[in-house]
Design an enzyme around this catalytic site. Structure first.
Site, PDB file in Angstrom:
ATOM      1  N   SER A 165     -15.371 -31.026  53.056  1.00 15.82           N
ATOM      2  CA  SER A 165     -16.023 -30.922  51.755  1.00 15.82           C
ATOM      3  C   SER A 165     -15.316 -29.817  50.991  1.00 15.82           C
ATOM      4  CB  SER A 165     -17.507 -30.570  51.931  1.00 15.82           C
ATOM      5  OG  SER A 165     -18.071 -30.104  50.709  1.00 15.82           O
ATOM      6  N   THR A 166     -15.391 -29.871  49.680  1.00 18.13           N
ATOM      7  CA  THR A 166     -14.899 -28.722  48.906  1.00 18.13           C
ATOM      8  C   THR A 166     -15.536 -27.434  49.398  1.00 18.13           C
ATOM      9  OG1 THR A 166     -14.454 -30.008  46.908  1.00 18.13           O
ATOM     10  CG2 THR A 166     -14.910 -27.662  46.601  1.00 18.13           C
TER      11      THR A 166
ATOM     12  N   SER B 264       9.260   5.782  20.831  1.00 21.72           N
ATOM     13  CA  SER B 264       8.631   5.737  19.518  1.00 21.72           C
ATOM     14  C   SER B 264       9.520   5.016  18.524  1.00 21.72           C
ATOM     15  CB  SER B 264       8.352   7.150  19.015  1.00 21.72           C
ATOM     16  OG  SER B 264       7.865   7.134  17.687  1.00 21.72           O
TER      17      SER B 264
END
Length: 468
Positions: free
Chosen positions: A141-142, A319
């Site tokens: 199952s998942t 900068s």
């Protein structure tokens, strides 16, 4: 290339690109979950974990007679190709999804089924020969495949992060040795405290990273208790007797890891406590790593109007307006990674708390945060090591000058001069602006040789006996 094929599920028929290995349920997930933009294929360890799980299931199912050996061989062959790095591009579902991971599980089922069909000599989509649900997802199952795959994927990703942190620790240790003779002022609450060596400072950072590694190694072992065989809610419905024990054994064999079956499969299917513990430990590592980055920025601040005790390697102009400015961009980006990890921990905590009755629907967001978090931690550690730590240099004379002119230096004199006389020297230094060193000599409190001996690095930075 460019053609289409038609597939159907319980909601109807849809057209799929002929070359795609994924199928109709994956297509629906692609349409429903355009959320993060981060596809399952982004996390190779998770894709490999899904292949490990599907291979283990095929081996167990074949041994128990649930599927034919021919089908098992086709599934195993497709899984082996995935583990070699093939078919990755077809793992296309968004990591953030509803359905508790069903879309991820079906993406894997469809890719493996369609590649398996080719290995059997059939065309993609001819599921009558090898079906994504009936065969690839047999006895599963998942709700056991997804948590198991996520645990395994996170475990593998953690090993990468731990290795990167180990390299960082080694780099810090090397700097501790290199700076072992650099005397400097220690600071508490950003105020001058007592002398220490720069080596002691970096050695402390190495210990912090070592602690993070030790905690991550220890907590990662909890991920190896898996709920494979639980199927929907932990009762094992649709699986044959003995399957749960056998599939866990097969998974351990093909990964080479000490994987075991969880003590209680019902509990393991609904409780996400292991993910919470991993996330908390990642947060702890992030806090320690960001503290180090904060210090690096402080110690290198200036370079002339700040502390300026160390120089970080210049990585880029800092900068667009201030010529010559260079920013501590590497510690800055690493700290931001740490902030993200701290935020992920809150998300994982809330998602784990959201579990209701026999299943936690919020495991996909936990999977996303844990996989992304471990990857970012690894990348941050590599970046900090290679682009910052290894290139740090010390401003030795400046560090020594700060010690000589610091009021905090007087603390080192207390064992020799006593508290009262030392306090008087400190008070005079504050008032006149003169150095403690010069005032001691002026007052003939000690000879220059005595003072230099007392203020030598090995005397100031380690315990010493006190004459009575």
């Amino acid at each position: 290339m460019g053609g289409i094929r038609t597939e159907h599920d319980s909601l109807g028929a849809r057209e799929i690109p002929a070359e795609a290995y994924y199928g109709v349920q994956t297509l629906r997930a692609l349409e429903n979950f355009q959320i993060s933009g981060i596809k399952l294929r982004k996390f190779g360890h998770l894709v490999h974990a899904l292949a490990y799980v599907k291979k283990a299931a095929a081996l167990a199912n074949a041994e128990l007679g649930s599927i034919t050996q021919a089908k098992a061989d086709a599934i195993i062959g497709a899984c082996d190709e995935i583990m070699e790095g093939k078919l990755r591009e077809d793992f296309v579902v968004d990591m953030v999804q509803g359905g508790a991971g069903t879309s991820t599980n079906m993406n894997a089922n469809e890719v493996i089924a369609n590649r398996g069909l080719e290995l059997l000599g059939h065309q993609k989509g001819e599921y009558q020969y090898l079906h994504p649900n009936d065969d690839v997802n047999c006895s599963q199952s998942t709700n056991d495949v997804y948590p198991t795959s996520v645990k395994l994927g996170v475990y593998l990703s953690l090993q990468d992060a731990i290795a990167a942190l180990a390299e960082l620790q080694n780099a810090l240790k090397a700097k501790a040795v290199e700076f072992g003779d650099v005397i400097k002022m220690g600071r508490t609450q950003l105020q001058d405290a007592v002398p220490m060596t720069l080596g002691q400072e970096f050695a402390a950072y190495a210990v912090m990273i070592g602690e993070a590694i030790a905690h991550l190694k220890r907590i990662s072992q909890d991920l190896l208790a898996m709920n494979m065989g639980a199927t929907a809610i932990g009762t094992g419905i649709t699986s044959p007797p003995g399957y749960a024990e056998l599939v866990s054994k097969k998974l351990a064999e093909i990964t080479g890891l000490p994987i075991c079956q969880a003590e209680n499969l019902v509990e393991a299917t609904q409780d996400s406590g292991d993910f919470v513990a991993i996330s908390a430990t990642l947060k702890r590592a992030a806090v320690q790593l960001s503290k180090i980055c904060n210090d690096l920025r402080l110690l290198s601040s200036g370079p002339r109007a700040g502390l300026g005790e160390i120089n970080l390697p210049a990585m880029q102009p800092g900068s667009s307006i201030m010529p010559g400015k260079v920013n501590p961009v590497i510690p800055e980006v690493v700290s931001q990674v740490c902030f993200q990890l701290i935020g992920y921990d809150m998300t994982v905590t809330m998602a784990a708390e959201a579990s209701q009755l026999e299943l936690n629907m919020a495991e996909p967001i936990m999977a996303y945060d844990l996989m992304m978090g471990t990857m970012m931690l690894r990348n941050a550690a590599i970046t900090l090591t290679s682009r910052c730590i290894t290139g740090i240099t010390a401003n030795r004379e400046h560090c020594r000058d700060l010690v000589n002119h610091s009021i905090g230096l007087v603390t080192a004199l207390v064992p020799k001069l006593g508290y009262e006389q030392s306090a008087a020297i400190a008070k005079k230094a504050l008032k006149t602006g003169e150095s403690v060193y010069d005032l001691v000599l002026q007052d003939s409190a000690m000879t220059k040789d005595e003072l230099d001996e007392l203020l030598s690095p090995d005397k100031m930075t380690a315990p010493r006996s006190r004459a009575i």
